[in-house]
Design a protein around this motif. Sequence first.
Motif, PDB file in Angstrom:
ATOM      1  N   PRO A  46      43.426  57.375  28.900  1.00 10.32           N
ATOM      2  CA  PRO A  46      44.095  58.555  29.465  1.00 10.32           C
ATOM      3  C   PRO A  46      45.531  58.669  28.963  1.00 10.32           C
ATOM      4  O   PRO A  46      46.201  57.649  28.782  1.00 10.32           O
ATOM      5  N   PRO A  47      45.993  59.893  28.738  1.00  8.23           N
ATOM      6  CA  PRO A  47      47.371  60.084  28.260  1.00  8.23           C
ATOM      7  C   PRO A  47      48.392  59.549  29.269  1.00  8.23           C
ATOM      8  O   PRO A  47      48.176  59.576  30.474  1.00  8.23           O
ATOM      9  N   ARG A  48      49.488  59.074  28.710  1.00 14.13           N
ATOM     10  CA  ARG A  48      50.650  58.613  29.485  1.00 14.13           C
ATOM     11  C   ARG A  48      50.334  57.472  30.439  1.00 14.13           C
ATOM     12  O   ARG A  48      50.956  57.334  31.481  1.00 14.13           O
ATOM     13  N   GLN A  49      49.360  56.677  30.076  1.00  9.99           N
ATOM     14  CA  GLN A  49      48.995  55.522  30.887  1.00  9.99           C
ATOM     15  C   GLN A  49      48.914  54.312  29.967  1.00  9.99           C
ATOM     16  O   GLN A  49      48.184  54.331  28.986  1.00  9.99           O
ATOM     17  N   ALA A  50      49.680  53.288  30.280  1.00 10.38           N
ATOM     18  CA  ALA A  50      49.630  52.076  29.466  1.00 10.38           C
ATOM     19  C   ALA A  50      48.273  51.405  29.644  1.00 10.38           C
ATOM     20  O   ALA A  50      47.815  51.211  30.766  1.00 10.38           O
ATOM     21  N   THR A  51      47.631  51.083  28.536  1.00 10.20           N
ATOM     22  CA  THR A  51      46.310  50.461  28.554  1.00 10.20           C
ATOM     23  C   THR A  51      46.381  49.121  27.837  1.00 10.20           C
ATOM     24  O   THR A  51      46.754  49.056  26.666  1.00 10.20           O
ATOM     25  N   PHE A  52      46.026  48.061  28.546  1.00 10.50           N
ATOM     26  CA  PHE A  52      46.005  46.735  27.956  1.00 10.50           C
ATOM     27  C   PHE A  52      44.648  46.502  27.291  1.00 10.50           C
ATOM     28  O   PHE A  52      43.615  46.876  27.836  1.00 10.50           O
ATOM     29  N   GLY A  53      44.659  45.913  26.114  1.00 11.78           N
ATOM     30  CA  GLY A  53      43.406  45.601  25.442  1.00 11.78           C
ATOM     31  C   GLY A  53      43.656  44.795  24.193  1.00 11.78           C
ATOM     32  O   GLY A  53      44.766  44.324  23.941  1.00 11.78           O
ATOM     33  N   HIS A  54      42.622  44.646  23.408  1.00  8.94           N
ATOM     34  CA  HIS A  54      42.709  43.933  22.138  1.00  8.94           C
ATOM     35  C   HIS A  54      42.648  44.946  21.007  1.00  8.94           C
ATOM     36  O   HIS A  54      41.859  45.899  21.066  1.00  8.94           O
ATOM     37  N   TYR A  55      43.475  44.754  20.001  1.00  9.62           N
ATOM     38  CA  TYR A  55      43.472  45.614  18.829  1.00  9.62           C
ATOM     39  C   TYR A  55      42.362  45.124  17.906  1.00  9.62           C
ATOM     40  O   TYR A  55      42.390  44.001  17.420  1.00  9.62           O
ATOM     41  N   HIS A  56      41.375  45.996  17.673  1.00  9.57           N
ATOM     42  CA  HIS A  56      40.245  45.675  16.805  1.00  9.57           C
ATOM     43  C   HIS A  56      40.425  46.369  15.454  1.00  9.57           C
ATOM     44  O   HIS A  56      40.436  47.593  15.378  1.00  9.57           O
ATOM     45  N   ALA A  57      40.551  45.572  14.403  1.00 10.66           N
ATOM     46  CA  ALA A  57      40.712  46.114  13.054  1.00 10.66           C
ATOM     47  C   ALA A  57      39.374  46.680  12.568  1.00 10.66           C
ATOM     48  O   ALA A  57      38.324  46.414  13.153  1.00 10.66           O
ATOM     49  N   ALA A  61      37.814  42.273  13.208  1.00 10.90           N
ATOM     50  CA  ALA A  61      38.704  41.192  13.646  1.00 10.90           C
ATOM     51  C   ALA A  61      39.644  41.684  14.747  1.00 10.90           C
ATOM     52  O   ALA A  61      40.091  42.828  14.733  1.00 10.90           O
ATOM     53  N   THR A  62      39.912  40.807  15.692  1.00 13.81           N
ATOM     54  CA  THR A  62      40.896  41.113  16.728  1.00 13.81           C
ATOM     55  C   THR A  62      42.261  40.694  16.193  1.00 13.81           C
ATOM     56  O   THR A  62      42.466  39.526  15.851  1.00 13.81           O
ATOM     57  N   LEU A  63      43.186  41.649  16.114  1.00 10.94           N
ATOM     58  CA  LEU A  63      44.503  41.360  15.557  1.00 10.94           C
ATOM     59  C   LEU A  63      45.486  40.852  16.601  1.00 10.94           C
ATOM     60  O   LEU A  63      46.352  40.044  16.280  1.00 10.94           O
ATOM     61  N   ASP A  64      45.397  41.363  17.840  1.00 10.29           N
ATOM     62  CA  ASP A  64      46.371  40.965  18.856  1.00 10.29           C
ATOM     63  C   ASP A  64      45.981  41.579  20.187  1.00 10.29           C
ATOM     64  O   ASP A  64      45.184  42.512  20.255  1.00 10.29           O
ATOM     65  N   GLN A  65      46.581  41.045  21.241  1.00  8.26           N
ATOM     66  CA  GLN A  65      46.537  41.718  22.539  1.00  8.26           C
ATOM     67  C   GLN A  65      47.627  42.784  22.484  1.00  8.26           C
ATOM     68  O   GLN A  65      48.750  42.494  22.051  1.00  8.26           O
ATOM     69  N   VAL A  66      47.318  43.982  22.924  1.00  9.99           N
ATOM     70  CA  VAL A  66      48.282  45.076  22.832  1.00  9.99           C
ATOM     71  C   VAL A  66      48.319  45.862  24.133  1.00  9.99           C
ATOM     72  O   VAL A  66      47.391  45.807  24.947  1.00  9.99           O
ATOM     73  N   VAL A  67      49.393  46.601  24.290  1.00 11.21           N
ATOM     74  CA  VAL A  67      49.486  47.633  25.314  1.00 11.21           C
ATOM     75  C   VAL A  67      49.601  48.934  24.544  1.00 11.21           C
ATOM     76  O   VAL A  67      50.522  49.112  23.732  1.00 11.21           O
ATOM     77  N   LEU A  68      48.652  49.815  24.751  1.00 14.71           N
ATOM     78  CA  LEU A  68      48.571  51.060  23.997  1.00 14.71           C
ATOM     79  C   LEU A  68      48.825  52.226  24.937  1.00 14.71           C
ATOM     80  O   LEU A  68      48.284  52.268  26.045  1.00 14.71           O
ATOM     81  N   THR A  69      49.654  53.154  24.497  1.00 10.13           N
ATOM     82  CA  THR A  69      49.923  54.366  25.279  1.00 10.13           C
ATOM     83  C   THR A  69      49.682  55.574  24.390  1.00 10.13           C
ATOM     84  O   THR A  69      50.233  55.665  23.296  1.00 10.13           O
ATOM     85  N   LEU A  70      48.859  56.478  24.864  1.00  6.08           N
ATOM     86  CA  LEU A  70      48.550  57.714  24.144  1.00  6.08           C
ATOM     87  C   LEU A  70      49.326  58.851  24.800  1.00  6.08           C
ATOM     88  O   LEU A  70      49.353  58.973  26.025  1.00  6.08           O
ATOM     89  N   PHE A  71      49.956  59.671  23.983  1.00  2.00           N
ATOM     90  CA  PHE A  71      50.648  60.868  24.450  1.00  2.00           C
ATOM     91  C   PHE A  71      49.954  62.057  23.787  1.00  2.00           C
ATOM     92  O   PHE A  71      49.944  62.158  22.559  1.00  2.00           O
ATOM     93  N   ALA A  72      49.355  62.925  24.600  1.00  4.10           N
ATOM     94  CA  ALA A  72      48.609  64.065  24.053  1.00  4.10           C
ATOM     95  C   ALA A  72      49.564  65.216  23.737  1.00  4.10           C
ATOM     96  O   ALA A  72      50.545  65.443  24.449  1.00  4.10           O
ATOM     97  N   GLU A  73      49.243  65.925  22.646  1.00  2.00           N
ATOM     98  CA  GLU A  73      50.055  67.092  22.305  1.00  2.00           C
ATOM     99  C   GLU A  73      49.906  68.151  23.383  1.00  2.00           C
ATOM    100  O   GLU A  73      48.865  68.198  24.038  1.00  2.00           O
ATOM    101  N   PRO A  74      50.833  68.968  23.664  1.00  2.00           N
ATOM    102  CA  PRO A  74      52.189  68.989  23.115  1.00  2.00           C
ATOM    103  C   PRO A  74      53.159  68.102  23.904  1.00  2.00           C
ATOM    104  O   PRO A  74      54.345  68.105  23.628  1.00  2.00           O
ATOM    105  N   ALA A  75      52.652  67.349  24.868  1.00  2.45           N
ATOM    106  CA  ALA A  75      53.511  66.555  25.753  1.00  2.45           C
ATOM    107  C   ALA A  75      53.829  65.182  25.165  1.00  2.45           C
ATOM    108  O   ALA A  75      53.631  64.160  25.807  1.00  2.45           O
ATOM    109  N   SER A  76      54.289  65.176  23.932  1.00  5.30           N
ATOM    110  CA  SER A  76      54.716  63.928  23.300  1.00  5.30           C
ATOM    111  C   SER A  76      56.076  64.177  22.661  1.00  5.30           C
ATOM    112  O   SER A  76      56.499  65.325  22.517  1.00  5.30           O
ATOM    113  N   SER A  77      56.715  63.127  22.233  1.00  4.96           N
ATOM    114  CA  SER A  77      58.042  63.286  21.631  1.00  4.96           C
ATOM    115  C   SER A  77      57.982  64.028  20.297  1.00  4.96           C
ATOM    116  O   SER A  77      58.962  64.635  19.893  1.00  4.96           O
ATOM    117  N   THR A  78      56.842  64.005  19.615  1.00  2.82           N
ATOM    118  CA  THR A  78      56.715  64.703  18.336  1.00  2.82           C
ATOM    119  C   THR A  78      56.037  66.070  18.465  1.00  2.82           C
ATOM    120  O   THR A  78      56.028  66.842  17.508  1.00  2.82           O
TER     121      THR A  78
END
Length: 188
Positions: A46-57, A61-78
């Motif tokens: 979900p947008p604007r919600q920090a999500t903990f998980g593993h980064y899968h290449a 391969a699992t590269l790292d444990q990450v916190v991922l945040t998605l910002f949906a357009e147009p409500a993002s800094s870009t």
Amino acid sequence: MPLGETIAAAATPAGESALAVVRASGPLASTLAAAVLGREAGEAPPPRQATFGHYHALGGATLDQVVLTLFAEPASSTGEDLVEITCHGSPLIVRRILEDLFARGCRPAQPGEFTRTAFVNGKLDLSQAEAVADLIRARSDGALRVAQRQLDGELGRRVQEFSGRKQRIQAEVEAYIDFPEEDLPTEE
């Protein structure tokens, strides 16, 4: 720097640290957010919600444990879909994540390109875009305060105010030129 592409870059300085942030902005960001967490394409977090998980290449391969945040357009800094991946601050991990994002269709962002994209998409005016660089380079409290005021839009608001006054005065002058005999009301 063509628009419509997905760009990616480290948002934090190179070097070892506890955490690092990698950003990707553009049409692939939402799909990337799902894919790197090992989800199906339509299962982005979900947008604007920090999500903990593993980064899968791409290779699995699992590269790292990450916190991922998605910002949906147009409500993002870009103004576009934007994903921020917070990983451990190992330069090797950051490099591997970037290599994986490039393999998935992103291209390396040029210096200042995220800010440029925000400007092009109307998220920042020109003075605010310039303030980002001033803020990053600030070396004193005074410089920091000036850059923050500019980033908050103070200069842009003043320019708009003066522009509005100029337009009103120009309209009055044109009316007096076009209708010199008329008793035109004055604006209060």
